[in-house]
Design an enzyme around this catalytic site. Sequence first.
Site, PDB file in Angstrom:
ATOM      1  N   ASP A  32       0.832  -1.222   0.000  1.00 32.53           N
ATOM      2  CA  ASP A  32       0.000   0.000   0.000  1.00 32.53           C
ATOM      3  C   ASP A  32       0.858   1.261   0.000  1.00 32.53           C
ATOM      4  O   ASP A  32       0.328   2.369   0.056  1.00 32.53           O
ATOM      5  CB  ASP A  32      -0.972   0.000   1.197  1.00 32.53           C
ATOM      6  CG  ASP A  32      -0.266   0.142   2.534  1.00 32.53           C
ATOM      7  OD1 ASP A  32       0.983   0.133   2.567  1.00 32.53           O
ATOM      8  OD2 ASP A  32      -0.974   0.278   3.554  1.00 32.53           O
ATOM      9  N   GLY A  36       6.643   1.738   2.237  1.00 32.31           N
ATOM     10  CA  GLY A  36       7.435   1.289   1.088  1.00 32.31           C
ATOM     11  C   GLY A  36       7.474   2.354   0.002  1.00 32.31           C
ATOM     12  O   GLY A  36       6.686   3.299  -0.001  1.00 32.31           O
ATOM     13  N   ALA A  78       4.338  -7.779   4.271  1.00 30.57           N
ATOM     14  CA  ALA A  78       3.680  -6.489   4.546  1.00 30.57           C
ATOM     15  C   ALA A  78       3.393  -6.400   6.034  1.00 30.57           C
ATOM     16  O   ALA A  78       2.911  -7.358   6.644  1.00 30.57           O
ATOM     17  CB  ALA A  78       2.377  -6.385   3.755  1.00 30.57           C
ATOM     18  N   SER A 121       9.413 -11.930  13.810  1.00 31.71           N
ATOM     19  CA  SER A 121      10.456 -11.089  14.396  1.00 31.71           C
ATOM     20  C   SER A 121      11.123 -11.769  15.594  1.00 31.71           C
ATOM     21  O   SER A 121      10.544 -11.815  16.686  1.00 31.71           O
ATOM     22  CB  SER A 121       9.825  -9.764  14.823  1.00 31.71           C
ATOM     23  OG  SER A 121      10.659  -9.104  15.736  1.00 31.71           O
ATOM     24  N   TYR A 146       3.853  -4.836  18.996  1.00 29.41           N
ATOM     25  CA  TYR A 146       4.427  -5.377  17.758  1.00 29.41           C
ATOM     26  C   TYR A 146       4.844  -6.831  17.940  1.00 29.41           C
ATOM     27  O   TYR A 146       4.493  -7.701  17.126  1.00 29.41           O
ATOM     28  CB  TYR A 146       5.634  -4.519  17.349  1.00 29.41           C
ATOM     29  CG  TYR A 146       6.414  -5.070  16.183  1.00 29.41           C
ATOM     30  CD1 TYR A 146       5.986  -4.884  14.873  1.00 29.41           C
ATOM     31  CD2 TYR A 146       7.593  -5.791  16.380  1.00 29.41           C
ATOM     32  CE1 TYR A 146       6.709  -5.391  13.803  1.00 29.41           C
ATOM     33  CE2 TYR A 146       8.320  -6.300  15.318  1.00 29.41           C
ATOM     34  CZ  TYR A 146       7.876  -6.099  14.034  1.00 29.41           C
ATOM     35  OH  TYR A 146       8.585  -6.609  12.969  1.00 29.41           O
ATOM     36  N   ASN A 175      17.638  -8.321  13.599  1.00 29.61           N
ATOM     37  CA  ASN A 175      17.559  -6.918  13.164  1.00 29.61           C
ATOM     38  C   ASN A 175      18.199  -6.808  11.787  1.00 29.61           C
ATOM     39  O   ASN A 175      19.419  -6.835  11.656  1.00 29.61           O
ATOM     40  CB  ASN A 175      18.262  -6.012  14.172  1.00 29.61           C
ATOM     41  CG  ASN A 175      17.400  -5.780  15.397  1.00 29.61           C
ATOM     42  OD1 ASN A 175      16.724  -6.695  15.866  1.00 29.61           O
ATOM     43  ND2 ASN A 175      17.400  -4.573  15.899  1.00 29.61           N
ATOM     44  N   VAL A 189      18.667   1.536  13.529  1.00 25.20           N
ATOM     45  CA  VAL A 189      19.851   2.166  14.113  1.00 25.20           C
ATOM     46  C   VAL A 189      21.037   2.137  13.156  1.00 25.20           C
ATOM     47  O   VAL A 189      21.805   3.098  13.101  1.00 25.20           O
ATOM     48  CB  VAL A 189      20.179   1.534  15.494  1.00 25.20           C
ATOM     49  CG1 VAL A 189      20.564   0.083  15.371  1.00 25.20           C
ATOM     50  CG2 VAL A 189      21.240   2.313  16.228  1.00 25.20           C
ATOM     51  N   ARG A 271      15.674   4.966  26.375  1.00 30.04           N
ATOM     52  CA  ARG A 271      14.242   5.064  26.043  1.00 30.04           C
ATOM     53  C   ARG A 271      13.511   3.902  26.679  1.00 30.04           C
ATOM     54  O   ARG A 271      14.036   2.779  26.709  1.00 30.04           O
ATOM     55  CB  ARG A 271      14.069   5.067  24.527  1.00 30.04           C
ATOM     56  CG  ARG A 271      14.602   6.366  23.935  1.00 30.04           C
ATOM     57  CD  ARG A 271      14.377   6.461  22.474  1.00 30.04           C
ATOM     58  NE  ARG A 271      15.141   5.457  21.758  1.00 30.04           N
ATOM     59  CZ  ARG A 271      15.400   5.517  20.466  1.00 30.04           C
ATOM     60  NH1 ARG A 271      14.926   6.509  19.748  1.00 30.04           N
ATOM     61  NH2 ARG A 271      16.091   4.584  19.867  1.00 30.04           N
TER      62      ARG A 271
HETATM   63  N1  LIG Z   1      13.574  -4.779   9.354  1.00 33.32           N
HETATM   64  C1  LIG Z   1      13.718  -5.652  10.341  1.00 33.32           C
HETATM   65  O1  LIG Z   1      14.716  -5.638  11.061  1.00 33.32           O
HETATM   66  C2  LIG Z   1      12.683  -6.703  10.583  1.00 33.32           C
HETATM   67  C3  LIG Z   1      12.902  -7.629  11.599  1.00 33.32           C
HETATM   68  C4  LIG Z   1      11.951  -8.625  11.838  1.00 33.32           C
HETATM   69  C5  LIG Z   1      10.805  -8.684  11.075  1.00 33.32           C
HETATM   70  N2  LIG Z   1      10.604  -7.747  10.101  1.00 33.32           N
HETATM   71  C6  LIG Z   1       9.373  -7.847   9.330  1.00 33.32           C
HETATM   72  O2  LIG Z   1       9.690  -7.959   7.958  1.00 33.32           O
HETATM   73  C7  LIG Z   1       8.684  -7.333   7.180  1.00 33.32           C
HETATM   74  C8  LIG Z   1       9.312  -6.310   6.256  1.00 33.32           C
HETATM   75  O3  LIG Z   1       9.956  -5.319   7.056  1.00 33.32           O
HETATM   76  P1  LIG Z   1      10.819  -4.142   6.442  1.00 33.32           P
HETATM   77  O4  LIG Z   1      11.935  -3.894   7.375  1.00 33.32           O
HETATM   78  O5  LIG Z   1      11.104  -4.421   5.019  1.00 33.32           O
HETATM   79  O6  LIG Z   1       9.821  -2.928   6.608  1.00 33.32           O
HETATM   80  P2  LIG Z   1       9.174  -1.957   5.517  1.00 33.32           P
HETATM   81  O7  LIG Z   1       8.314  -0.996   6.278  1.00 33.32           O
HETATM   82  O8  LIG Z   1      10.222  -1.419   4.632  1.00 33.32           O
HETATM   83  O9  LIG Z   1       8.279  -2.974   4.697  1.00 33.32           O
HETATM   84  C9  LIG Z   1       6.942  -3.259   5.024  1.00 33.32           C
HETATM   85  C10 LIG Z   1       6.124  -2.987   3.789  1.00 33.32           C
HETATM   86  O10 LIG Z   1       4.768  -3.322   4.044  1.00 33.32           O
HETATM   87  C11 LIG Z   1       3.955  -2.300   3.467  1.00 33.32           C
HETATM   88  N3  LIG Z   1       2.693  -2.280   4.201  1.00 33.32           N
HETATM   89  C12 LIG Z   1       2.490  -1.900   5.486  1.00 33.32           C
HETATM   90  N4  LIG Z   1       1.191  -2.027   5.805  1.00 33.32           N
HETATM   91  C13 LIG Z   1       0.570  -2.506   4.699  1.00 33.32           C
HETATM   92  C14 LIG Z   1      -0.777  -2.839   4.405  1.00 33.32           C
HETATM   93  N5  LIG Z   1      -1.739  -2.718   5.322  1.00 33.32           N
HETATM   94  N6  LIG Z   1      -1.058  -3.277   3.172  1.00 33.32           N
HETATM   95  C15 LIG Z   1      -0.098  -3.411   2.223  1.00 33.32           C
HETATM   96  N7  LIG Z   1       1.183  -3.109   2.444  1.00 33.32           N
HETATM   97  C16 LIG Z   1       1.513  -2.669   3.674  1.00 33.32           C
HETATM   98  C17 LIG Z   1       4.740  -1.037   3.602  1.00 33.32           C
HETATM   99  O11 LIG Z   1       4.360  -0.015   2.690  1.00 33.32           O
HETATM  100  C18 LIG Z   1       6.159  -1.527   3.356  1.00 33.32           C
HETATM  101  O12 LIG Z   1       6.507  -1.443   2.002  1.00 33.32           O
HETATM  102  C19 LIG Z   1       7.695  -6.714   8.172  1.00 33.32           C
HETATM  103  O13 LIG Z   1       6.611  -7.601   8.347  1.00 33.32           O
HETATM  104  C20 LIG Z   1       8.504  -6.613   9.441  1.00 33.32           C
HETATM  105  O14 LIG Z   1       7.675  -6.645  10.587  1.00 33.32           O
HETATM  106  C21 LIG Z   1      11.504  -6.770   9.835  1.00 33.32           C
END
Ligand SMILES: NC(=O)c1ccc[n+]([C@@H]2O[C@H](COP(=O)([O-])OP(=O)(O)OC[C@H]3O[C@@H](n4cnc5c(N)ncnc54)[C@H](O)[C@@H]3O)[C@@H](O)[C@H]2O)c1
Length: 314
Positions: A32, A36, A78, A121, A146, A175, A189, A271
């Site tokens: 959405d 992103g 997502a 996560s 979360y 992470n 970070v 924090r």
């Molecule tokens: N980055 C990390 O360290 C990390 C660690 C553990 C888990 N995750 C999980 O991995 C996944 C991707 O994380 P990321 O770091 O790429 O984050 P990100 O925010 O870059 O990617 C998430 C994407 O989901 C999209 N999105 C959010 N809500 C939505 C909805 N309702 N409908 C459609 N699209 C939607 C966002 O626009 C975004 O592009 C997430 O589920 C996150 O919880 C990330």
Amino acid sequence: MRVLVTGAAGFIGSHLVDRLVADGHRVTGVDDLSTGKLANLADARRAKGFSFHRFDITSTDLLTLVARDRPDVVCHLAGQMDVRRSVADPLHDTRTNVLGTVNVLEACVRTGVPRVVFASSGGTVYGEPPSVPVTERAALRPASPYGAAKAAAETYVAAYARLHGLRGVSLRLGNVYGPRQDPHGEAGVVSIFAGALVAGRPTTVFGDGTSSRDYVYVEDVVDAFLRCLGGKGDGRRLNVGSGRATSVRALHALVAKAVGAPDAPEFAPPRSGELQAVALDSSAARRALGWEPAVTLEDGLARTVDWLRATRKR
Ligand SMILES: NC(=O)c1ccc[n+]([C@@H]2O[C@H](COP(=O)([O-])OP(=O)(O)OC[C@H]3O[C@@H](n4cnc5c(N)ncnc54)[C@H](O)[C@@H]3O)[C@@H](O)[C@H]2O)c1
């Protein structure tokens, strides 16, 4: 294979899309664009075999698309990924991370999609682990909405396997860091420090800098997803991390070294709600998937800094 990726325009999702397209899969991306960016998909959108659809994963558009597309596997990334935002607005977090996941699972079951790979996560579902590196046998004691939502979503993945035979795996990511990461959320970070130091701005360490996390490079995470496409991880919840706990202070020193900047952060009070130490034992992923992280933190930081410098020039 036909692969549907939710969260395709995000940090991890877009790297996954790029790799799937490069490997010759037919890929459908959904996002959405709440966090992103279409720019993350610039290469994929020029390639054959990729299509992109912008909508909310909690909407009925998802079922329509999955019914038409009939993917062999859905990689579900997502999500709302900002721990602090989940504390400030837990209903929004639940809607996206729990209801969104249930909507994805329902769409799979109703249309006969055989398999999902879910981005959970490892940094939050255990809460403060009893010892590190933590294995998947540790109790789930999330300390944020979360983390609770990710634990709930994993439980739905497992329940749908038992109830409907939908095969699935939940990857408990550490992470994640690397190019395209926005400077907020769970692992922001690295991009916060790197972005500031590349631009010559001051950096802040909250607390005494001893709190530690498990940093894993985005390409290694993509590799773990790819290894699940054929079913090797079915029925499992697998940690995907380096096993190494790196303190915030040590991370700052490593980022400063990669940038070639002075290692002189300012310090601010801690924090609230921050966990002290998380590192993930990924030996189960090694046994089930043959997965191991290939990129060291030092190399991954160097690549991230290179990318930041290149994008600043544009
Ligand atoms: N980055 C990390 O360290 C990390 C660690 C553990 C888990 N995750 C999980 O991995 C996944 C991707 O994380 P990321 O770091 O790429 O984050 P990100 O925010 O870059 O990617 C998430 C994407 O989901 C999209 N999105 C959010 N809500 C939505 C909805 N309702 N409908 C459609 N699209 C939607 C966002 O626009 C975004 O592009 C997430 O589920 C996150 O919880 C990330």
